[in-house]
Each structure stands twice: as C-alpha cells, then as structure tokens.
Enzyme design. Structure first.
Site, PDB file in Angstrom:
ATOM      1  N   LYS A 129       0.854  -1.193   0.000  1.00 11.77           N
ATOM      2  CA  LYS A 129       0.000   0.000   0.000  1.00 11.77           C
ATOM      3  C   LYS A 129       0.880   1.229   0.000  1.00 11.77           C
ATOM      4  O   LYS A 129       2.006   1.192   0.512  1.00 11.77           O
ATOM      5  CB  LYS A 129      -0.865   0.027   1.261  1.00 11.77           C
ATOM      6  CG  LYS A 129      -2.115   0.870   1.117  1.00 11.77           C
ATOM      7  CD  LYS A 129      -3.194   0.086   0.434  1.00 11.77           C
ATOM      8  CE  LYS A 129      -4.445   0.890   0.204  1.00 11.77           C
ATOM      9  NZ  LYS A 129      -5.552   0.002  -0.192  1.00 11.77           N
ATOM     10  N   ASP A 169      -6.852   4.480  -4.570  1.00 12.12           N
ATOM     11  CA  ASP A 169      -7.518   4.301  -3.276  1.00 12.12           C
ATOM     12  C   ASP A 169      -8.174   5.667  -3.013  1.00 12.12           C
ATOM     13  O   ASP A 169      -8.384   6.433  -3.966  1.00 12.12           O
ATOM     14  CB  ASP A 169      -6.481   3.895  -2.200  1.00 12.12           C
ATOM     15  CG  ASP A 169      -7.144   3.345  -0.932  1.00 12.12           C
ATOM     16  OD1 ASP A 169      -7.527   2.171  -0.922  1.00 12.12           O
ATOM     17  OD2 ASP A 169      -7.283   4.094   0.059  1.00 12.12           O
TER      18      ASP A 169
HETATM   19  N1  GLU Z   1      -7.252   0.308  -3.030  1.00 13.57           N
HETATM   20  C1  GLU Z   1      -7.994  -0.858  -3.363  1.00 13.57           C
HETATM   21  C2  GLU Z   1      -8.060  -1.796  -2.171  1.00 13.57           C
HETATM   22  O1  GLU Z   1      -8.101  -1.338  -1.051  1.00 13.57           O
HETATM   23  C3  GLU Z   1      -7.543  -1.499  -4.662  1.00 13.57           C
HETATM   24  C4  GLU Z   1      -6.110  -1.898  -4.733  1.00 13.57           C
HETATM   25  C5  GLU Z   1      -5.648  -2.390  -6.111  1.00 13.57           C
HETATM   26  O2  GLU Z   1      -6.456  -2.478  -7.039  1.00 13.57           O
HETATM   27  O3  GLU Z   1      -4.469  -2.690  -6.216  1.00 13.57           O
HETATM   28  O4  GLU Z   1      -8.126  -2.989  -2.297  1.00 13.57           O
END
Ligand code: GLU
Length: 449
Positions: A129, A169
């Site tokens: 992340k 996100d």
């Molecule tokens: N931010 C999204 C999540 O919390 C998607 C992450 C992504 O597609 O890599 O899963």
C-alpha cells in the site's frame, strides 16, 4: 470477539512494542491474531520459523519527500509512503491513498489487510500500500498533476510489473493514475502497462475496474444474504461515502432491487425517501467534484441533508460502510441493531471499530469484513494485469462475469473456513484464516526470507 491465544500473545506483545503510536496497524494485527488461535491449535507448525512474526513485519517500507510547486509559485512539501508488505504470492499489489490523515501506521494497516485480501482472491498478487498526506481537496488540475509527477519521480524506482503494482484508493482515481503512469513511462522509457492498474482503457486499463469494488461488495453481500434466504430486493440500504466504492455499490444494489436511502461524505449525510438518484450523485461528485450537500440543493423533494452526525442513525436493513477506517463505532452499531439491520458489508477497509464488529456478531447479524467483501477491486486489478500481460482487452460482460465468480468463491471460502473452524457464519474468522493459510503456505515454501 475472541481473545488472543496464549501461544500468540508474545507475537502480539512484540508487534505492540515495535509499532507504538500506530493504532490502526495494531488494530488490524490484533484482529487477525485473535482469529489465528484456532489455526495454530490445529496446525502448530505455523508457529515454527517465526512465520507469524515475519508476516506482521513489512518486507520493505519506503518514506520519501515529495516537493512540488503550487499555483501561487510556493514550494509545498508532502510525505510519500510505500509499504511493500508481503510478496510471497506475487508482486506487491495495493492502492495509493491521497489524504491528509495518511501516516506510516495507516499505510501499514492497509498493507497488512491487503496481504490477506489479495490472498483471498486466489490470484497471484502480494500485498502493499502507498500514500501521501497531500490533500487534493481544492487543488487545481495542474497542482494535482505536478504533485503526481513529483510523487512518481521517487516511487518509480521501487515499482515494476514483476515488483510492485500500485492502483488507486481514497483520493486517487483515473486522473491521478494517468498522471503517474505518464511520469513512470517518461522516466523509464518503457510502455509498461502492467506497472499500474486502474488505467484508462486506451492505456491498457480493464473494463469494469472502476465499478469493481462496489459491484464486488454487493455480489458478496447478496450471496451472504442468500445463506439466510434473504436478498437485497426491497431492502432499505445505507451506503456511507460517495466516492468510487460507494457509487458503484449503490448502482449494483439498485440493480438487485434494493432502495438506497442514504449516503454521505466527510461533512455530512443525505437522506432521500424516494431513493437516491444515482445519476445526480455522479454529477455532483464525479463531474463537478462538489460536496454531497449539493445533491439536496439540486434535487429538493423528499431529500434532506444533515451536517455532521452519523449516517448510521438512518434506519436501514443493510448497511454498507464504504467511506474510511473506523467510521462505524460501537454506538453506531447499537443504533443499527436497534433499528433492525440484518446485514453489514464493508466496502471500505476496516470501517467498523472492533466494538462495532463484536456487537454485530453478538447480535447474530451477518457481517462481511472488508478484506473479503471489498476484494473485488484488487481482484479486477489482477485481471487488468492479466490483460496487460497478454496484450488483450476483455469485454465488460466477460470481466464482470469473472468478478462475480471471484466474489462468490471468496464468500464460499470464508463461509466454509468458518464452518471448518467451528464458527459458522463468522466471516471475520473465515476471511482471516483462509487468507492467512494461503500466505503462510506460500511463505513457508520459500524458506526463511
Ligand atoms: N485500493 C484498493 C483496495 O483497497 C484497490 C487496490 C488495487 O487495485 O491494487 O483494495
């Protein structure tokens, strides 16, 4: 809620000692370790080789300065983060958040959750992340672009389609991904589409990626409701938030016959007894980038806006918290239970506090944790990576069908695991154990690294 098993207590104590001042990260780790007591009782070999300790420690954490020039010519400084949590199952995968609340603890909690979520999808993706404390609110398009370019100027050296693949996100959508992809391409001189997901179609993006998190959460909850012979049809549904996840949750719930009566943003919530007009929400939030209160000004009728306060005071049958972490408290849970809620499905990451989760479970309410229910976004990102690797582009229908199957599989895996470990309908336990076992097996086979 379970207590920590004696064998796992030293692991948690160590995590608490080493990560002081990171309450969200400790909350996420505690919840998972509470679920693992039953696993280590059955399969004690998971206690060997400090496997669980390693799982709680990110593989790599990058913190960097992001300087940029605002429209007045002033130099601004933000802090950038990328936590590469676990790559046992594939390249690090997870979104980037632009929000003033972002700090290393929040990115670590999200990376930790992402590792289990990604494992649950059954796809070859590790967990990571990223984010920054940059606040995009009120910033011009030029400022957002210059920020994204500066952010990527450091981040690019840590990424790659086989290394780490970010996406969006909170605060990061198609526009920001486009600017970041442009800068990555320029710095590397490579058209490496698989390095980012959530791209525009003409850059190799996937159809249905925008809709995927909200649609996926709705597929999950519909299947969960079916275990009690219920469905969304005719139900009153509250969806907190009004960003990407909330909007496409509302869209799919309506398709399933549900009536959306309330949604929100960080300033307040709106209630529309005639059912929320989703086109108007999209117009206000996506096209105009305005506050949700605008909805009531434009719509009138039986709609009203409540500044501040909690959306969970609005009576509903199904609650879909889709805004942000810890937005639904113990008090909110009590109100929802009193008002007859039958199911809660988390579209956001960890939106319910531990107290709220405990109250829902004690009341026998169906509760779908975010790491299972909102996995449709990242699962569709993995489908985007597949399309990029094969230089292919699938139809909306084909992609959505895959998404629906993936969500049903995740649901069933969580339900079966909960059953196997003696806690039927406990989707928290089921998700934590099923996710853990997949990551643990992959880590174990790699040796101590
Ligand atoms: N931010 C999204 C999540 O919390 C998607 C992450 C992504 O597609 O890599 O899963």
């Amino acid at each position: 809620m379970l207590r920590i098993d004696d064998k796992l207590r030293p692991v948690l104590d160590d995590v608490v000692r080493r990560n002081a001042g990171e309450p969200e990260f400790l909350q996420a780790v505690t919840e998972v370790l509470e679920s693992l007591g039953r696993v280590v009782a059955k399969r004690p070999h998971y206690l060997d080789n400090a496997l669980i300790q390693r799982l709680c420690e990110p593989e790599r954490q990058i913190i960097f300065r992001v300087p940029w020039v605002d429209d007045e010519g002033n130099v601004q400084i933000n802090r950038g983060f990328r936590v590469q949590f676990n790559s046992a199952l594939g390249p690090y995968k997870g979104g980037i958040r632009f929000h003033p609340s972002v700090n290393v603890g929040i990115i670590k909690f999200l990376g930790f959750e992402q590792t289990f979520k990604n494992a649950l999808t059954g796809m070859p993706i590790g967990g990571g992340k990223g984010g920054t404390d940059f606040n995009p609110r009120g910033r011009s398009d030029g400022e957002v672009m210059r920020f994204c370019q500066s952010f990527m100027t450091e981040l690019f050296r840590h990424l790659g389609e086989y290394t780490d693949v970010p996406a969006g996100d909170i605060g990061v959508g198609g526009r920001e991904i486009g600017y970041m992809f442009g800068q990555y391409k320029r710095l590397t001189n490579r058209y490496e589409a698989g390095v980012l997901t959530g791209k525009a179609l003409f850059h190799g993006g996937s159809r249905a990626r925008t809709e995927a998190t909200g649609y996926g959460a709705t597929y999950f909850v519909e299947r969960m409701l079916a275990t009690r012979n219920a469905s969304f049809d005719g139900k009153r549904v509250s969806v907190s938030g009004s960003g990407n996840v909330a909007i496409y949750t509302m869209e799919k719930v309506m398709e399933f016959g549900g009536i959306i009566t309330a949604c929100s943003d960080s300033n307040g919530y709106i209630v529309d007894e005639d059912g929320i007009d989703l086109d108007l929400v999209k117009e206000v939030k996506e096209a105009r980038r305005e506050r949700i209160s605008e909805y009531v000004r434009l719509k009138g009728g039986r709609s009203h806006y409540v500044e501040g306060g909690s959306i969970w005071n609005v009576p509903c049958d199904v609650a879909m918290p889709s805004a942000t972490q810890n937005e639904l408290t113990g008090n909110d849970a009590k109100t929802l239970i009193k008002n007859g809620v039958i199911a809660v499905g988390e579209g956001a990451n960890m939106p319910s506090t531990p107290d709220a989760v405990r109250l829902f479970q004690e009341a026998g309410i169906l509760f779908a944790p975010g790491k299972a229910a909102n996995a449709g976004g990242v699962a569709t990102s993995a489908l985007e990576m597949q399309q990029n690797a094969s230089r292919d582009s699938w139809s909306f229908q084909q992609t959505e069908t895959r998404l629906a199957t993936i969500m049903h599989d995740i649901h069933d895996r969580c339900a079966e695991t909960a059953e196997e470990y003696g806690a039927p309908s406990d989707y928290v336990l089921g998700a934590n154990i099923a996710g853990f076992v997949r990551v643990a097996e992959a880590m174990d086979a790699l040796g101590v690294i």
